[in-house]
Design a protein around this motif. Structure first.
Motif, mmCIF file in Angstrom:
data_model
loop_
_atom_site.group_PDB
_atom_site.id
_atom_site.type_symbol
_atom_site.label_atom_id
_atom_site.label_comp_id
_atom_site.label_asym_id
_atom_site.label_seq_id
_atom_site.Cartn_x
_atom_site.Cartn_y
_atom_site.Cartn_z
ATOM 1 N N GLU A 158 -20.310 42.861 -68.830
ATOM 2 C CA GLU A 158 -19.487 43.319 -69.947
ATOM 3 C C GLU A 158 -20.325 43.534 -71.208
ATOM 4 O O GLU A 158 -20.173 44.539 -71.900
ATOM 5 N N LEU A 159 -21.226 42.602 -71.485
ATOM 6 C CA LEU A 159 -22.029 42.718 -72.714
ATOM 7 C C LEU A 159 -23.002 43.886 -72.623
ATOM 8 O O LEU A 159 -23.202 44.624 -73.591
ATOM 9 N N MET A 160 -23.596 44.078 -71.457
ATOM 10 C CA MET A 160 -24.536 45.203 -71.314
ATOM 11 C C MET A 160 -23.795 46.527 -71.401
ATOM 12 O O MET A 160 -24.284 47.492 -71.989
ATOM 13 N N ILE A 181 -24.314 49.712 -73.983
ATOM 14 C CA ILE A 181 -24.486 51.107 -73.574
ATOM 15 C C ILE A 181 -23.464 51.997 -74.272
ATOM 16 O O ILE A 181 -23.799 53.054 -74.807
ATOM 17 N N ASP A 182 -22.212 51.532 -74.306
ATOM 18 C CA ASP A 182 -21.179 52.295 -75.017
ATOM 19 C C ASP A 182 -21.531 52.457 -76.494
ATOM 20 O O ASP A 182 -21.118 53.415 -77.135
ATOM 21 N N ARG A 193 -14.944 58.274 -70.751
ATOM 22 C CA ARG A 193 -16.378 58.491 -70.567
ATOM 23 C C ARG A 193 -17.184 57.262 -70.964
ATOM 24 O O ARG A 193 -18.404 57.281 -70.943
ATOM 25 N N THR A 194 -16.498 56.214 -71.362
ATOM 26 C CA THR A 194 -17.199 54.971 -71.726
ATOM 27 C C THR A 194 -17.077 53.981 -70.567
ATOM 28 O O THR A 194 -16.261 54.160 -69.664
ATOM 29 N N MET A 195 -17.885 52.937 -70.632
ATOM 30 C CA MET A 195 -17.820 51.925 -69.585
ATOM 31 C C MET A 195 -16.587 51.044 -69.773
ATOM 32 O O MET A 195 -15.868 50.749 -68.847
ATOM 33 N N GLY A 196 -16.375 50.612 -71.010
ATOM 34 C CA GLY A 196 -15.213 49.765 -71.284
ATOM 35 C C GLY A 196 -14.089 50.594 -71.872
ATOM 36 O O GLY A 196 -14.298 51.744 -72.270
ATOM 37 N N ILE A 208 -26.630 48.558 -63.635
ATOM 38 C CA ILE A 208 -26.580 49.138 -64.976
ATOM 39 C C ILE A 208 -27.897 49.821 -65.326
ATOM 40 O O ILE A 208 -27.912 50.923 -65.867
ATOM 41 N N SER A 209 -29.012 49.193 -64.978
ATOM 42 C CA SER A 209 -30.280 49.795 -65.408
ATOM 43 C C SER A 209 -30.637 51.018 -64.550
ATOM 44 O O SER A 209 -31.330 51.917 -65.010
ATOM 45 N N LEU A 210 -30.138 51.075 -63.311
ATOM 46 C CA LEU A 210 -30.427 52.247 -62.479
ATOM 47 C C LEU A 210 -29.794 53.504 -63.046
ATOM 48 O O LEU A 210 -30.426 54.553 -63.098
ATOM 49 N N ILE A 211 -28.542 53.385 -63.455
ATOM 50 C CA ILE A 211 -27.827 54.591 -63.872
ATOM 51 C C ILE A 211 -28.117 54.908 -65.342
ATOM 52 O O ILE A 211 -27.672 55.920 -65.866
ATOM 53 N N ASN A 212 -28.872 54.032 -66.002
ATOM 54 C CA ASN A 212 -29.269 54.291 -67.389
ATOM 55 C C ASN A 212 -30.789 54.275 -67.499
ATOM 56 O O ASN A 212 -31.352 53.524 -68.308
ATOM 57 N N ALA A 213 -31.424 55.109 -66.690
ATOM 58 C CA ALA A 213 -32.885 55.093 -66.621
ATOM 59 C C ALA A 213 -33.517 55.505 -67.953
ATOM 60 O O ALA A 213 -34.679 55.194 -68.216
#
Ligand code: ADP
Ligand code: MG
Length: 613
Positions: free
Chosen positions: A31-33, A37-38, A92-95, A179-184
């Motif tokens: 949730e925090l990560m 990103i958002d 389009r946001t994660m949360g 999370i880190s894969l899709i936000n390279a």
């Protein structure tokens, strides 16, 4: 009677909601990560202590919050991401549910510092069990730092329910990878108990995969890239020959969100099907981009499912895209294409076909499996077990006896003095190899047939078990040290197995950052590249651990032995066969392989006789 129904106080309601949203440290990390990103961060640092149980800290350089928002964000259903019900169809946001921070604040001690670029001063808030303890203006960095201490401090039942640090770390790594894969394009670090485990620089997906899972992935990936009207598919698949025994790296993302989708998984697995060795799983890192209106992500925050409007269509496109990627990359000789269609899949056609989609026009020979050694399976092998009844020890002793009693059965004796001319039944050999898979020898009641791989597996298994029980080292210094880099989970396993690995002959040096150097390997097994061997052993170990829950030593002995045991397809000399059989019969359990398969079969003489009726 008086009325008894009351509205719950917010703190209680939040705590109940927290039970759903935050199940373990990994859920808070996620949730925090995602919030970072958002917030448009380009650098996100995750700091943990005790697998997040005592501390989770997320530092981002995102947009930050105003003083009022900094207080608001801890309220339930407080979000900046949607305003009206319609917005739910264009997310389009994660949360978007506005309940993560409220939930975490209800069950932990939280602290936040946040500042927008435009503000001179930022806000510092301390909140504990939903109660704000302190709020002040402070000078701080642009962006947001959130600290979560003592998760579940006020819910002991939950806290006690948490697993070992190792297990909780595994969940955190899962979230971190996703999370880190899709936000390279975003930089990440992960620090656990003061040790930096990952330092990921912004880059492309391939660089990110390699940074997360080790440089071996450089050679293992095939790109997938397909744009259609309804969906675009991009990313990588692992080459079939590197398929894993455990479901390791399988990642689907839809509109930047990690999802699990058994049906779409099937589309990918099916495209690989005939090319994968048995019991192994393909790796994939695939990103599907669709119109947000075409999916429903309004599901529970801890779930990873997503509903597509046109699942069948997406299945067909994905399947074809993966197949095309495999086909294009020099693997085409392995496929029995009926035409060039495999390369020229008409994606326009698939789109047009819409709902009634039939599988793409690629024909594969369903029987062809390049990994399957055409196993010779004579009829008798499939007959019921009773045929090979009796204790092999008796049979083997029979053999020795009869060897001595040459007039009864003309078999050579074990020692060299046996008279060769009397050895008739197997030519001049006492042992014969069949199809480079079975060792055959004559016993009193017929033919004894031994599976060479299973026999060797058993022999090595008992040898490693012995080594693990003793304290003798039998290592062979490598001429050149072999470097190896592992993902965090595998590196953790390597740490866990450090002592046992050195008992069986590995000498491994930890270089930090999941890098290791292999200086020595178990003596006596030439032809095994040390890094690849170690990687396979860890892979097997994981597999045995997950599926069989084996004890550590047993598991390691089993993983080592199965990887070092000779395979079928290896030509054996007569001496090698004799040694193998002797060593097999010296084992405590010679009848069955460590996985329970039978090693020895007897083909009774009566069965041979029926051949000639
Ligand atoms: P959601 O993400 O579903 O909106 P959260 O409880 O996770 O709900 O967050 C509430 C709000 O707090 C977000 O909508 C956002 O406006 C703000 N927020 C949370 N984390 C951050 C952050 N790291 N940077 C900037 N704003 C944030
Ligand atoms: Mg959120």
């Amino acid at each position: 009677m008086t009325d008894i129904i009351k509205l719950l106080p917010d703190s209680v309601a939040n705590q109940i909601a927290a039970g759903e949203v935050i199940q373990r440290p990994a859920s808070a990390v996620k949730e925090l990560m995602e919030n970072a990103i958002d917030a448009g961060a380009t650098q996100i640092d995750l700091v943990l202590r005790d697998a997040g149980k005592s501390l989770i800290q997320v530092i981002d350089n995102g947009c930050g919050m105003s003083e009022t928002d900094a207080r608001m964000c801890f309220e339930r259903h407080a979000t900046s991401k949607i305003r009206k019900a319609d917005d739910l169809f264009a997310i389009r946001t994660m949360g978007f549910r506005g309940e993560a921070l409220a939930s975490i604040a209800a069950i932990a001690q939280m602290e936040m510092k946040t500042r927008r670029t435009t503000d001179e001063l930022g806000t510092h808030i301390i909140i504990e069990g939903s109660v704000v303890q302190d709020q002040q203006l402070v000078s701080c960095q642009e962006g947001t730092v959130i600290v979560v201490k003592n998760l579940f401090f006020n819910v002991p039942a939950r806290r006690n329910f948490l697993k070992s640090n190792q297990a909780e770390m595994r969940h955190i790594f899962d979230e971190f990878y996703r999370i880190s894969l899709i936000n390279a394009d975003i930089g990440f670090t992960l620090t656990h108990n003061e040790k930096e485990v990952y330092h990921l620089y912004p880059g492309n997906l391939k660089q990110r995969i390699v940074a997360l899972f080790g440089n071996v992935f450089n050679q293992r990936l095939l790109p997938v890239d397909q744009q259609t009207d309804s969906v675009s598919v991009s990313g990588f698949i692992g080459k079939p020959e590197f398929a894993r025994k455990t479901r390791g790296e399988q990642y689907f993302f839809v509109n930047n969100r990690f999802i699990k989708h058994p049906y779409l998984h099937h589309a990918v697995a099916n495209a690989f099907q005939e090319l994968l060795p048995k019991d192994s799983f393909p790796s994939y890192f695939l990103h599907l981009t669709v119109d947000p209106a075409a999916i429903d992500i309004n599901i529970h925050p801890t779930k990873t499912e997503v509903n597509f409007q046109e699942t069948q269509l997406i299945y067909a496109i994905l399947h074809a895209a993966v197949k095309k990627s495999i086909g294009q990359h020099n693997l085409s000789p392995m496929l029995d294409f009926s035409s060039d269609q495999a390369i020229d899949i008409d994606f326009g056609e698939i789109s047009k076909a819409s709902r009634e989609v039939s599988p793409p026009g690629v024909t594969i020979n369903p029987d062809y499996n390049p990994f399957d050694q055409q196993r010779a399976k004579p009829d008798w092998q499939n007959k019921p077990r009773q045929q090979a009844q009796g204790d092999w020890r008796v049979l083997y002793e029979d053999k020795e006896e009869t060897a001595e009693n040459k007039s009864e059965t003309p078999i050579d004796k074990t020692d060299e003095s046996g008279s060769k001319e009397e050895t008739k039944s197997l030519g001049t050999a006492k042992f014969m190899q069949l199809h480079q898979q079975y060792i055959i020898t004559v016993v009193k009641s017929g033919l004894m047939i031994i599976d060479q791989h299973l026999a060797h597996w058993r022999i090595l298994y008992e040898k490693f078990m012995k080594q693990l029980a003793s304290a003798t080292f039998d290592s062979q210094q490598e001429l050149f040290p072999h470097p190896i880099q592992l993902n965090a989970v595998d590196a953790e396993i390597l740490h866990e197995l450090k002592d046992e690995l050195s008992l069986i002959g590995f000498s491994i040096e930890d270089m930090g950052q999941r890098s290791f150097v292999i200086n020595g390997t178990p003596a006596g097994y030439p032809g095994h590249e040390p890094a690849a061997l170690l990687e396979r052993v860890i892979e097997n170990f994981k597999h045995n651990h997950q599926d069989l829950h084996l004890d550590k030593k047993l598991n390691l002995a089993r993983s080592m032995s199965v990887n070092l045991a000779i395979r079928s397809g290896k030509q054996l000399s007569e001496i090698e066969m004799a040694t193998m059989v002797d060593r097999l019969f010296a084992c405590q359990v010679a009848e069955v392989a460590p996985d329970g398969r039978k090693i020895i079969g007897i083909l009774p003489i009566q069965n041979l006789q029926t051949l000639f009726k």
